[in-house]
Design an enzyme around this catalytic site. Structure first.
Site, PDB file in Angstrom:
ATOM      1  N   GLY A  45      12.812   4.678  -9.217  1.00  0.00           N
ATOM      2  CA  GLY A  45      11.396   5.050  -9.218  1.00  0.00           C
ATOM      3  C   GLY A  45      10.693   4.694  -7.917  1.00  0.00           C
ATOM      4  N   CYS A  46      11.006   3.525  -7.382  1.00  0.00           N
ATOM      5  CA  CYS A  46      10.372   3.081  -6.138  1.00  0.00           C
ATOM      6  C   CYS A  46      10.866   3.897  -4.947  1.00  0.00           C
ATOM      7  CB  CYS A  46      10.619   1.592  -5.922  1.00  0.00           C
ATOM      8  SG  CYS A  46       9.846   0.589  -7.213  1.00  0.00           S
ATOM      9  N   THR A  47      12.120   4.286  -4.972  1.00  0.00           N
ATOM     10  CA  THR A  47      12.655   5.136  -3.913  1.00  0.00           C
ATOM     11  C   THR A  47      11.978   6.504  -3.958  1.00  0.00           C
ATOM     12  OG1 THR A  47      14.768   3.969  -3.920  1.00  0.00           O
ATOM     13  CG2 THR A  47      14.759   6.202  -3.003  1.00  0.00           C
ATOM     14  N   ALA A  50       8.390   6.053  -2.566  1.00  0.00           N
ATOM     15  CA  ALA A  50       8.388   5.869  -1.109  1.00  0.00           C
ATOM     16  C   ALA A  50       8.697   7.188  -0.403  1.00  0.00           C
ATOM     17  CB  ALA A  50       9.407   4.801  -0.716  1.00  0.00           C
TER      18      ALA A  50
END
Length: 149
Positions: A45-47, A50
């Site tokens: 999710g964070c990738t 970003a």
């Protein structure tokens, strides 16, 4: 709940992937800024989040609005993450979680940052907030829509 629109963003000083420390009130004085808080580098999710900010970066750059991603990861981890995904903006390390806490971006029991994005105006008043753990790609688009108004 995230901080409310219209309130003054708390000042902070954090180390950045640019080998500098960033102080909101000093280094970004008079500038609108996007701060996005996220749980952890290299998670799916964070990738995705970003990379969405990376893909929308030109729209923010054209408006002269810097983007900063903030998590509790250390600078070496941030540098690997930034390089792996060709991120054109700095990541800030809040290893103590103090900045995440004052921005109401910390999950209390597990002390991990939650996914919340703030748009600060040039006076560092909160002009927009988008909160959503599972809408990782919507954070960048939400901020750009606010700026179009």
């Amino acid at each position: 709940m995230a901080l409310k629109k219209g309130t003054t963003a708390p000042d902070f000083t954090l180390p950045a992937t640019s080998d500098q420390t960033i102080t909101l009130s000093k280094d970004l004085k008079g500038k609108a800024v996007v701060l996005y808080f996220y749980p952890k580098d290299f998670t799916p999710g964070c990738t995705a989040e970003a990379c969405e900010f990376r893909d929308q970066f030109e729209g923010f750059r054209d408006l002269d609005i810097p983007i900063f991603g903030i998590s509790r990861d250390d600078i070496p981890t941030h540098e690997k993450f930034k390089k792996a995904h060709r991120l054109p903006f700095d990541l800030l390390s809040d290893s103590s979680g103090k900045v995440c806490k004052v921005y109401d971006a910390l999950i209390p029991l597990i002390k991990m940052p939650k996914r919340v994005t703030y748009l600060l105006d040039e006076n560092h008043q909160i002009a927009g907030v988008f909160e959503g753990l599972f809408e990782n790609k919507a954070h960048a688009q939400s901020m750009l829509k606010l700026l179009e108004k």
